[in-house]
Structures are given as C-alpha cells and as structure tokens.
Scaffold this motif. Structure first.
Motif, PDB file in Angstrom:
ATOM      1  N   ALA A  99       0.824  -1.206   0.000  1.00 38.66           N
ATOM      2  CA  ALA A  99       0.000   0.000   0.000  1.00 38.66           C
ATOM      3  C   ALA A  99       0.859   1.256   0.000  1.00 38.66           C
ATOM      4  CB  ALA A  99      -0.927  -0.006   1.217  1.00 38.66           C
ATOM      5  N   VAL A 100       1.948   1.238   0.790  1.00 43.45           N
ATOM      6  CA  VAL A 100       2.870   2.371   0.825  1.00 43.45           C
ATOM      7  C   VAL A 100       3.470   2.620  -0.549  1.00 43.45           C
ATOM      8  CG1 VAL A 100       5.088   3.179   1.726  1.00 43.45           C
ATOM      9  CG2 VAL A 100       3.434   2.135   3.271  1.00 43.45           C
ATOM     10  N   GLN A 101       3.899   1.551  -1.195  1.00 45.46           N
ATOM     11  CA  GLN A 101       4.527   1.676  -2.509  1.00 45.46           C
ATOM     12  C   GLN A 101       3.546   2.208  -3.541  1.00 45.46           C
ATOM     13  OE1 GLN A 101       6.005  -2.305  -3.077  1.00 45.46           O
ATOM     14  NE2 GLN A 101       7.689  -2.038  -1.623  1.00 45.46           N
ATOM     15  N   ARG A 102       2.313   1.734  -3.493  1.00 45.95           N
ATOM     16  CA  ARG A 102       1.317   2.222  -4.442  1.00 45.95           C
ATOM     17  C   ARG A 102       0.994   3.691  -4.195  1.00 45.95           C
ATOM     18  NH1 ARG A 102      -3.272  -2.424  -5.640  1.00 45.95           N
ATOM     19  NH2 ARG A 102      -1.825  -4.067  -6.312  1.00 45.95           N
ATOM     20  N   LEU A 103       0.915   4.065  -2.920  1.00 48.94           N
ATOM     21  CA  LEU A 103       0.662   5.457  -2.574  1.00 48.94           C
ATOM     22  C   LEU A 103       1.790   6.351  -3.071  1.00 48.94           C
ATOM     23  CD1 LEU A 103      -1.251   7.386  -1.017  1.00 48.94           C
ATOM     24  CD2 LEU A 103       0.165   6.975   1.001  1.00 48.94           C
ATOM     25  N   GLU A 104       3.021   5.912  -2.874  1.00 48.60           N
ATOM     26  CA  GLU A 104       4.168   6.667  -3.342  1.00 48.60           C
ATOM     27  C   GLU A 104       4.161   6.802  -4.865  1.00 48.60           C
ATOM     28  OE1 GLU A 104       7.773   7.657  -1.775  1.00 48.60           O
ATOM     29  OE2 GLU A 104       5.955   8.572  -0.985  1.00 48.60           O
ATOM     30  N   THR A 105       3.856   5.706  -5.552  1.00 52.51           N
ATOM     31  CA  THR A 105       3.838   5.725  -7.009  1.00 52.51           C
ATOM     32  C   THR A 105       2.786   6.702  -7.531  1.00 52.51           C
ATOM     33  OG1 THR A 105       4.612   3.442  -7.150  1.00 52.51           O
ATOM     34  CG2 THR A 105       3.491   4.320  -9.077  1.00 52.51           C
ATOM     35  N   ARG A 106       1.609   6.652  -6.951  1.00 55.18           N
ATOM     36  CA  ARG A 106       0.544   7.554  -7.388  1.00 55.18           C
ATOM     37  C   ARG A 106       0.884   9.005  -7.072  1.00 55.18           C
ATOM     38  NH1 ARG A 106      -4.924   4.256  -5.442  1.00 55.18           N
ATOM     39  NH2 ARG A 106      -4.659   2.455  -6.855  1.00 55.18           N
ATOM     40  N   SER A 107       1.487   9.227  -5.894  1.00 51.97           N
ATOM     41  CA  SER A 107       1.858  10.585  -5.514  1.00 51.97           C
ATOM     42  C   SER A 107       2.901  11.161  -6.468  1.00 51.97           C
ATOM     43  CB  SER A 107       2.393  10.584  -4.080  1.00 51.97           C
ATOM     44  OG  SER A 107       2.853  11.868  -3.708  1.00 51.97           O
ATOM     45  N   ARG A 108       3.894  10.337  -6.807  1.00 50.83           N
ATOM     46  CA  ARG A 108       4.940  10.809  -7.711  1.00 50.83           C
ATOM     47  C   ARG A 108       4.392  11.064  -9.109  1.00 50.83           C
ATOM     48  NH1 ARG A 108       9.626   6.544  -5.744  1.00 50.83           N
ATOM     49  NH2 ARG A 108      10.119   7.595  -3.769  1.00 50.83           N
ATOM     50  N   ALA A 109       3.495  10.204  -9.562  1.00 46.58           N
ATOM     51  CA  ALA A 109       2.901  10.387 -10.884  1.00 46.58           C
ATOM     52  C   ALA A 109       2.094  11.689 -10.925  1.00 46.58           C
ATOM     53  CB  ALA A 109       2.018   9.197 -11.241  1.00 46.58           C
ATOM     54  N   ALA A 110       1.350  11.962  -9.866  1.00 41.14           N
ATOM     55  CA  ALA A 110       0.559  13.195  -9.814  1.00 41.14           C
ATOM     56  C   ALA A 110       1.467  14.415  -9.792  1.00 41.14           C
ATOM     57  CB  ALA A 110      -0.341  13.183  -8.571  1.00 41.14           C
ATOM     58  N   GLU A 111       2.551  14.359  -9.006  1.00 37.15           N
ATOM     59  CA  GLU A 111       3.487  15.481  -8.945  1.00 37.15           C
ATOM     60  C   GLU A 111       4.152  15.724 -10.293  1.00 37.15           C
ATOM     61  OE1 GLU A 111       6.330  15.104  -5.846  1.00 37.15           O
ATOM     62  OE2 GLU A 111       4.866  15.337  -4.227  1.00 37.15           O
ATOM     63  N   GLU A 112       4.519  14.640 -10.970  1.00 35.49           N
ATOM     64  CA  GLU A 112       5.171  14.791 -12.267  1.00 35.49           C
ATOM     65  C   GLU A 112       4.217  15.393 -13.294  1.00 35.49           C
ATOM     66  OE1 GLU A 112       8.234  15.037 -14.791  1.00 35.49           O
ATOM     67  OE2 GLU A 112       8.295  14.484 -12.657  1.00 35.49           O
ATOM     68  N   SER A 113       2.965  14.989 -13.243  1.00 38.98           N
ATOM     69  CA  SER A 113       1.970  15.560 -14.150  1.00 38.98           C
ATOM     70  C   SER A 113       1.799  17.055 -13.906  1.00 38.98           C
ATOM     71  CB  SER A 113       0.627  14.840 -13.963  1.00 38.98           C
ATOM     72  OG  SER A 113      -0.363  15.396 -14.795  1.00 38.98           O
ATOM     73  N   GLU A 114       1.758  17.440 -12.625  1.00 38.75           N
ATOM     74  CA  GLU A 114       1.645  18.857 -12.278  1.00 38.75           C
ATOM     75  C   GLU A 114       2.886  19.622 -12.711  1.00 38.75           C
ATOM     76  OE1 GLU A 114       1.049  18.623  -8.124  1.00 38.75           O
ATOM     77  OE2 GLU A 114      -1.051  17.987  -8.264  1.00 38.75           O
ATOM     78  N   ALA A 115       4.050  19.004 -12.542  1.00 41.83           N
ATOM     79  CA  ALA A 115       5.308  19.664 -12.929  1.00 41.83           C
ATOM     80  C   ALA A 115       5.363  19.892 -14.431  1.00 41.83           C
ATOM     81  CB  ALA A 115       6.498  18.822 -12.476  1.00 41.83           C
ATOM     82  N   GLN A 116       4.950  18.906 -15.202  1.00 45.32           N
ATOM     83  CA  GLN A 116       4.970  19.044 -16.659  1.00 45.32           C
ATOM     84  C   GLN A 116       3.994  20.124 -17.115  1.00 45.32           C
ATOM     85  OE1 GLN A 116       6.920  17.774 -19.043  1.00 45.32           O
ATOM     86  NE2 GLN A 116       8.159  16.749 -17.487  1.00 45.32           N
ATOM     87  N   ALA A 117       2.843  20.212 -16.472  1.00 51.56           N
ATOM     88  CA  ALA A 117       1.878  21.254 -16.814  1.00 51.56           C
ATOM     89  C   ALA A 117       2.455  22.633 -16.507  1.00 51.56           C
ATOM     90  CB  ALA A 117       0.571  21.038 -16.043  1.00 51.56           C
ATOM     91  N   ALA A 118       3.146  22.750 -15.361  1.00 54.66           N
ATOM     92  CA  ALA A 118       3.760  24.030 -14.999  1.00 54.66           C
ATOM     93  C   ALA A 118       4.887  24.391 -15.961  1.00 54.66           C
ATOM     94  CB  ALA A 118       4.291  23.967 -13.566  1.00 54.66           C
ATOM     95  N   LEU A 119       5.669  23.400 -16.366  1.00 54.97           N
ATOM     96  CA  LEU A 119       6.760  23.652 -17.301  1.00 54.97           C
ATOM     97  C   LEU A 119       6.227  24.182 -18.624  1.00 54.97           C
ATOM     98  CD1 LEU A 119       9.717  23.518 -18.145  1.00 54.97           C
ATOM     99  CD2 LEU A 119       9.402  21.071 -18.617  1.00 54.97           C
ATOM    100  N   LYS A 120       5.140  23.631 -19.074  1.00 56.50           N
ATOM    101  CA  LYS A 120       4.552  24.066 -20.339  1.00 56.50           C
ATOM    102  C   LYS A 120       3.980  25.478 -20.238  1.00 56.50           C
ATOM    103  CE  LYS A 120       1.209  22.645 -23.878  1.00 56.50           C
ATOM    104  NZ  LYS A 120       0.225  21.592 -24.276  1.00 56.50           N
ATOM    105  N   SER A 121       3.281  25.753 -19.149  1.00 56.91           N
ATOM    106  CA  SER A 121       2.622  27.057 -19.010  1.00 56.91           C
ATOM    107  C   SER A 121       3.583  28.176 -18.612  1.00 56.91           C
ATOM    108  CB  SER A 121       1.487  26.963 -17.985  1.00 56.91           C
ATOM    109  OG  SER A 121       1.993  26.690 -16.691  1.00 56.91           O
ATOM    110  N   ARG A 122       4.735  27.805 -18.031  1.00 58.86           N
ATOM    111  CA  ARG A 122       5.670  28.829 -17.549  1.00 58.86           C
ATOM    112  C   ARG A 122       7.039  28.713 -18.216  1.00 58.86           C
ATOM    113  NH1 ARG A 122       4.465  29.121 -11.059  1.00 58.86           N
ATOM    114  NH2 ARG A 122       5.771  30.987 -11.287  1.00 58.86           N
ATOM    115  N   ALA A 123       7.024  28.279 -19.459  1.00 61.65           N
ATOM    116  CA  ALA A 123       8.272  28.078 -20.193  1.00 61.65           C
ATOM    117  C   ALA A 123       9.105  29.356 -20.283  1.00 61.65           C
ATOM    118  CB  ALA A 123       7.978  27.540 -21.592  1.00 61.65           C
ATOM    119  N   ASP A 124       8.454  30.509 -20.446  1.00 55.63           N
ATOM    120  CA  ASP A 124       9.215  31.756 -20.541  1.00 55.63           C
ATOM    121  C   ASP A 124       9.981  32.026 -19.252  1.00 55.63           C
ATOM    122  OD1 ASP A 124       8.549  32.352 -23.134  1.00 55.63           O
ATOM    123  OD2 ASP A 124       6.835  33.631 -22.602  1.00 55.63           O
ATOM    124  N   GLU A 125       9.367  31.762 -18.113  1.00 52.23           N
ATOM    125  CA  GLU A 125      10.055  31.967 -16.841  1.00 52.23           C
ATOM    126  C   GLU A 125      11.212  30.988 -16.675  1.00 52.23           C
ATOM    127  OE1 GLU A 125       7.410  32.523 -13.318  1.00 52.23           O
ATOM    128  OE2 GLU A 125       5.826  32.145 -14.804  1.00 52.23           O
TER     129      GLU A 125
END
Length: 266
Positions: free
Chosen positions: A70-96
């Motif tokens: 359960a811990v491993q699955r929680l970690e995997t899902r958390s990291r996947a969500a963070e990476e998705s958010e990071a990629q969205a931020a990278l795309k929207s804030r590329a100029d910065e």
C-alpha cells in the motif's frame, strides 16, 4: 540535497497512512452496504464496524507485506501526480524557466538547446555535479545554460546567491559561480566576498547592489518557480521538456540534451 513534503512524515507516519485508509475504507463500506442501512440500530452498526476493524487489524498483523504494498502504491501515485503537475507548470511557464531576463546565461547564449540548473552553493551534491556541468558545456558549443539561484539552505546560501547575481551586473557571473562551487567549506559572507576580490570585482559595489530589491525579487521568482515544478531539493535540471532531480553525470546530461535537440523547443 532533497527537502520535500515526504520528509515531513516519519517512517511510522507512512505506515499509518495506508493502514488508516484500509480501515477507513472498510468502515465506510459497512456503513454504506445495503445490508446495514436501515436494518439495525446505531449500536448494531457500531458493533459491526468494531468487529471489522479488529479483523483488519488481525489480518495486517499476519500479512504485514500488505502495508508495504500500500505504501509503494501510494508513493507511485503521488509521484505520478506530482510529475503531471510539474509538466503542466513547465509548459505554461516556459518563458520563466528558459527566458527570464534576470537569470544569468552561460555557454552559448544563442545555443539551440537550453539546460536550466537550480542549485544552492552550500549543497554538496550541487558542488559534485558542477564538474559534469562544465564538462558538458565544454563539449557542446551549441548548449545554452540558464542559472537559477535557488538558496534553500539558510542565510549563508541567500547571501551567496545575492552576491552571485550582483557579480552578474559586473559581467563576471559564470566565473564567480564556478569559483563558489569549487570553494572548500561553507559558502558564506566571508568566502563570497573573498572570491569576489580575487576575481577583481568591485566589492563595495557588489555589496551595495546586493540590497537591490530586484535581486531579491529574482530569487523569489526562482523559489516560486521551483515549487511549481515540484523541485523539492537541489540540484535540479530542466532540459527541453525533461526535468531531472538530483545529482547526475555528464553522460546523462548529454543524453538529455541530445533528446531535447531532436524535439521542438518548448
């Protein structure tokens, strides 16, 4: 050095999270199950829930590997969500990320690929990776480097970052940056000013310009940007659409640069 939300949980904290989720889910199931709705008293329902919790407790004691899964699955899902958010931020804030005028630039300013580095002068991993950064830059005349001051390790780091951005105004940023990274011991006020003097910088001007609100503003923007990109520590690199967290080697940097070169710029 990694500083993130995961550090806020102790080892026992992570064990408690999935355990509480399992128990809570089971209790919710009993509460919503058609066999229990409206067919008994609150006391009966509470007794059923208590019995279920005891069964879950006994099961987990006999099968502790379920908790780790359960811990491993929680970690995997958390990291996947963070990476998705990071990629969205990278795309929207590329100029910065790639084109902030306040961020010093090294390598080839007109290069076809940009490598962005977030760092802290007192991070031992940043100092370790500096040789890989220099090797990569020396071997790639088409590489553009953007330096993001990311002082997260206390007042000494903040002073060093401000001194570096002030040195940038005297046209000596890269030399000052590399000297600080190669220096032994803590990058503090005395060390930063000594290096400035050794490089022939106007130390009085440097200290005066460090108080400029624009320098603090540039650092604040970097801190906010790093948070949006889910960078929990240093060093961290952005190359094309790829985010690399932690120390690395020149070969890995070259591979990421080659990949970015084969794709359209962000």
């Amino acid at each position: 050095m990694r500083l993130g939300i995961h550090d806020a949980f102790s080892r026992w904290g992570w064990w408690f999270v999935p355990l509480s989720l399992v128990v809570g889910a089971g209790v919710a199931w009993f509460a919503l199950d058609s066999g229990f709705r409206g067919t008994g008293s609150n006391e009966t329902t509470a007794m059923a829930s208590d019995a279920f919790e005891q069964r879950v407790h006994d099961y987990l004691l006999k099968n502790p590997e379920v908790i780790m899964e359960a811990v491993q699955r929680l970690e995997t899902r958390s990291r996947a969500a963070e990476e998705s958010e990071a990629q969205a931020a990278l795309k929207s804030r590329a100029d910065e990320v790639f084109r902030d005028q306040a961020s010093p630039v090294g390598g080839n300013p007109a290069g076809d690929v940009t490598m962005v580095e977030f760092f802290d002068y007192n991070c031992p991993y940043c100092r370790k990776v500096e040789s890989a950064v220099r090797e990569t830059a020396a071997g790639d005349p088409r590489l553009r480097i953007v330096y993001k001051e990311f002082p997260i390790l206390g007042p000494n780091s903040v002073f060093a970052a401000k001194a570096a951005l002030s040195a940038h105004r005297q046209g000596r940023y890269v030399a000052f940056h590399e000297a600080l990274m190669r220096a032994h011991g803590v990058a503090d006020e005395a060390g930063a000013l000594r290096i400035a003097a050794e490089l022939g910088l106007d130390v009085n001007r440097l200290k005066a310009e460090m108080a400029d609100a624009a320098i603090q503003s540039a650092i604040d923007r970097n801190l906010q940007l790093a948070q949006a990109l889910r960078l929990a520590g240093t060093p961290a690199f952005v190359i094309g659409g790829q985010i690399l967290r932690g120390s690395t080697d020149a070969a890995t940097l070259r591979n990421l640069i080659d990949t970015a070169r084969s794709r359209p710029p962000p």
